[in-house]
Design a protein around this motif. Structure first.
Motif, PDB file in Angstrom:
ATOM      1  N   GLY A  10      41.387  16.668  26.583  1.00 54.10           N
ATOM      2  CA  GLY A  10      41.351  16.628  28.373  1.00 54.10           C
ATOM      3  C   GLY A  10      41.485  17.990  28.845  1.00 54.10           C
ATOM      4  O   GLY A  10      40.919  19.071  28.386  1.00 54.10           O
ATOM      5  N   CYS A  11      42.039  17.825  30.108  1.00 55.97           N
ATOM      6  CA  CYS A  11      42.104  19.225  30.832  1.00 55.97           C
ATOM      7  C   CYS A  11      42.990  20.201  30.589  1.00 55.97           C
ATOM      8  O   CYS A  11      43.780  20.239  29.541  1.00 55.97           O
ATOM      9  CB  CYS A  11      42.502  18.524  32.257  1.00 55.97           C
ATOM     10  SG  CYS A  11      43.985  18.067  32.288  1.00 55.97           S
ATOM     11  N   ASN A  14      46.627  19.622  30.813  1.00 55.65           N
ATOM     12  CA  ASN A  14      47.102  19.188  29.432  1.00 55.65           C
ATOM     13  C   ASN A  14      47.517  20.050  28.401  1.00 55.65           C
ATOM     14  O   ASN A  14      48.418  20.085  27.511  1.00 55.65           O
ATOM     15  CB  ASN A  14      46.263  17.983  28.742  1.00 55.65           C
ATOM     16  CG  ASN A  14      46.608  16.485  28.939  1.00 55.65           C
ATOM     17  OD1 ASN A  14      47.467  16.099  29.806  1.00 55.65           O
ATOM     18  ND2 ASN A  14      46.121  15.645  28.275  1.00 55.65           N
ATOM     19  N   CYS A  39      43.985  11.990  26.945  1.00 55.71           N
ATOM     20  CA  CYS A  39      43.396  12.100  28.215  1.00 55.71           C
ATOM     21  C   CYS A  39      42.702  10.540  28.539  1.00 55.71           C
ATOM     22  O   CYS A  39      42.278   9.766  27.684  1.00 55.71           O
ATOM     23  CB  CYS A  39      42.286  12.972  28.195  1.00 55.71           C
ATOM     24  SG  CYS A  39      41.252  13.089  29.629  1.00 55.71           S
ATOM     25  N   GLY A  69      50.518  11.631  27.356  1.00 56.34           N
ATOM     26  CA  GLY A  69      49.421  11.976  28.062  1.00 56.34           C
ATOM     27  C   GLY A  69      48.907  10.694  28.749  1.00 56.34           C
ATOM     28  O   GLY A  69      49.639   9.855  29.219  1.00 56.34           O
ATOM     29  N   CYS A  70      47.996  11.167  29.542  1.00 58.48           N
ATOM     30  CA  CYS A  70      47.605  10.147  30.721  1.00 58.48           C
ATOM     31  C   CYS A  70      47.000   8.825  29.972  1.00 58.48           C
ATOM     32  O   CYS A  70      47.477   7.659  30.689  1.00 58.48           O
ATOM     33  CB  CYS A  70      46.225  10.667  31.526  1.00 58.48           C
ATOM     34  SG  CYS A  70      46.673  11.990  32.449  1.00 58.48           S
ATOM     35  N   ILE A 156      43.105   8.654  36.970  1.00 55.35           N
ATOM     36  CA  ILE A 156      44.097   9.258  36.775  1.00 55.35           C
ATOM     37  C   ILE A 156      45.408   9.398  37.592  1.00 55.35           C
ATOM     38  O   ILE A 156      46.546   9.539  37.236  1.00 55.35           O
ATOM     39  CB  ILE A 156      43.436  10.799  36.828  1.00 55.35           C
ATOM     40  CG1 ILE A 156      42.219  11.062  35.863  1.00 55.35           C
ATOM     41  CG2 ILE A 156      44.506  12.006  36.801  1.00 55.35           C
ATOM     42  CD1 ILE A 156      42.817  10.788  34.308  1.00 55.35           C
TER      43      ILE A 156
END
Length: 424
Positions: A10-11, A14, A39, A69-70, A156
Motif C-alpha cells: 500500500g501507501c 504504511n 492495505c 494494517g488497514c 479507508i
C-alpha cells in the motif's frame, strides 16, 4: 530466520509506519517474526496480502507471522481465521511495543489471535520518531492520519479512523532527525494530508507546515507531498508552488473521476470544473510542474459517456502520472450496495483509461528531452527529476544529487548524459 522482517503493502504512510513497527517490535524483544502491514484500498490488495502470507508461511514454517494494517483493521476475522497467521494487530496497536510483548503463543484460537480495537475511538496521533526509511533514499514523514470524509467507494476511514494531525513541532523534529541522518528529500504523507491541522490549536494548514519546515531546516533540499485533495489546498500551498524552488514541481491529486454525476455519487467534494481550475492555477504558478492522479474506472452507474468524461479530464488536465484503479466493491461501503458492473466491463474501461495515461506519459517524456534536470539517485539504477520523472542513471551512487542533460527516453524512463565535470 532471526530478528524482525516487515512486508509492506500500500501507501507511503504504511511504508513510514513499517519502520515504526519494526522499531517497536524490536524494542519489545520480538524475534523470529514477520510483520505483514496490509492495505485495504481494493479487494485485490487484500487478496495479494493473503497470498503473501501463505507464501511467507511456506518459506518460514517456524516464524511467527503477525498481520496488521488497514485490511487487518477492516477484515480482522478473515486474517485471524487463516491457519498461517499467529496474531492480528489493529492499526493503532501495531505502533506500540506493548502489543508485541503481549502476543499469544502458537496454536491459539482465532479469537485469541485478535488485538484489534475500535479505530474510531482514537482521537490523536502520537508523534513517531524513525531514523531511516528502509530501502528508500527519500524519507517519509507522517503528518496526519485518518479521514473525516466518507466517499462512497472508500473503506479507508474504517481502517484508519477519523482525521488527526501530528503537532507541527513534532514534524519539524522528525524532519531534522532524518536530514541529519543523510536524507536530502522529505515527503510529507497522510491519509488526507490536506486536512492537516484542523484538529490542532490555531488550525495550521499543510501549506503552513511545509513553509515552516523549509524555513526552520534549510538543509532540506527537496520537499514533496505524497497526495493531496485539491479542493483543500490553502494559500500557503499556492505560495510554495509559485515561490519556493525547494518545493518540488510535482503534485499527486486525488481526482477519482471526471464526470460531475459520478463525483456526486462518489460523495467527492470537488467538481470537474474545480479540478481543471486547480490544474490551471498551479500551471500558471509553476509551468514545469507535472501532475499525477488517482482515478477509478467502472464505478457503479458509470455510463460510457461518463467514462469518456473521465478520460477527457485526464487529457485536458495533462495528467502525466495516472494511477488507474478498476472499481472494487469494498464490503460496508455505500457503493458496494449499488448495482455492480460485470468485472469484464470494469477491466476493459480500466485498460482504456490506462492507455490514455500511457499516451500522456509518453508526451510528458517527449517534452523532457533536451532539458537539464537535477536528479536524486535511487538504489536501483534510476533517479527522479524534480518533477518526479524516472531517469536511468547506471553506476551512479545512491543518494547523490547531480544535474544532467536529458538525451532521450525508452517509453518508460528518461536517458541522460553527464558532462565531464559532473561525471567526475
Amino acid at each position: 530466520m532471526s530478528g524482525v522482517e516487515v512486508i509492506t503493502f500500500g501507501c507511503r504512510l504504511n511504508t513510514y509506519e513499517s519502520e515504526v513497527m519494526r522499531a517497536e517490535a524490536e524494542k519489545a524483544g520480538l524475534n523470529n517474526a514477520i510483520l505483514v502491514n496490509t492495505c485495504a484500498v481494493t479487494g485485490e490488495a487484500v487478496r495479494q496480502a493473503r497470498q503473501a502470507i501463505r507464501r511467507v508461511r511456506r518459506e518460514n514454517p517456524h516464524a511467527r507471522i503477525i498481520v496488521t494494517g488497514c485490511a487487518a483493521q477492516t477484515e480482522s476475522q478473515v486474517f485471524a481465521e487463516m491457519a498461517e497467521v499467529d496474531a492480528v494487530l489493529g492499526n493503532e496497536e501495531k505502533l506500540k511495543s506493548a502489543s508485541y510483548r503481549a502476543l499469544p503463543d502458537f496454536g491459539v484460537s482465532a479469537e485469541e489471535k485478535l488485538r484489534v480495537n475500535d479505530i474510531m475511538s482514537v482521537k490523536a496521533t502520537a508523534p513517531q520518531m524513525v531514523k531511516h526509511i528502509d530501502g528508500h533514499v527519500r524519507a517519509f514523514i507522517q503528518v496526519q492520519n485518518g479521514c473525516d470524509h466518507r466517499c462512497t467507494f472508500c473503506i479507508i476511514p474504517y481502517g484508519r479512523g477519523n482525521s488527526r494531525s501530528v503537532p507541527m513541532g513534532a514534524v519539524v523534529d522528525q524532519a531534522r532527525n532524518l536530514v541529519e541522518g543523510g536524507y536530502s528529500e522529505i515527503v510529507l504523507t497522510g491519509v488526507d494530508a490536506t486536512s492537516y491541522g484542523a484538529d490542532l490549536p490555531g488550525q495550521p494548514t499543510l501549506g503552513l507546515l511545509a513553509k515552516t519546515l523549509l524555513k526552520q531546516i534549510p538543509e532540506i533540499r527537496r520537499l514533496r507531498l505524497s497526495s493531496i485533495d485539491s479542493i483543500e489546498a490553502d494559500q500557503h500551498l499556492f505560495d510554495l508552488i509559485g515561490d519556493e524552488p525547494r518545493f518540488m514541481p510535482h503534485l499527486h491529486l486525488s481526482l477519482q473521476h471526471g464526470d460531475d454525476m459520478i463525483l456526486k455519487r462518489m460523495k467527492r467534494r470537488h467538481s470537474r470544473a474545480d479540478a481543471l481550475d486547480f490544474v490551471a492555477q498551479v500551471r500558471r504558478l509553476r509551468p514545469e510542474i507535472s501532475l499525477g492522479a488517482d482515478m477509478i474506472a467502472g464505478f457503479p452507474t458509470e455510463t460510457e459517456e461518463m467514462f469518456a468524461n473521465a478520460v477527457g479530464l485526464a487529457e485536458e488536465a495533462g495528467i502525466a502520472h495516472l494511477h488507474v484503479f478498476p472499481y472494487s466493491p469494498r464490503p460496508g461501503t455505500p457503493a458496494a450496495r449499488m448495482p455492480q458492473f460485470d468485472r469484464s466491463l470494469i477491466k476493459d474501461r480500466a485498460a482504456r483509461l490506462r492507455a490514455t495515461g500511457q499516451t500522456l506519459y509518453q508526451s510528458h517524456l517527449d517534452r523532457m528531452v533536451g532539458t537539464r534536470q537535477w536528479l536524486l539517485v535511487e538504489n536501483n539504477g534510476l533517479a527522479h527529476t524534480e518533477n518526479f520523472t524516472l531517469v536511468a542513471v547506471p553506476g551512479l551512487r545512491p543518494r547523490s544529487m547531480l544535474q544532467a542533460e536529458i538525451t532521450g527516453h525508452n517509453g518508460k524512463h528518461l536517458d541522460m548524459q553527464l558532462t565531464a565535470a559532473e561525471a567526475a
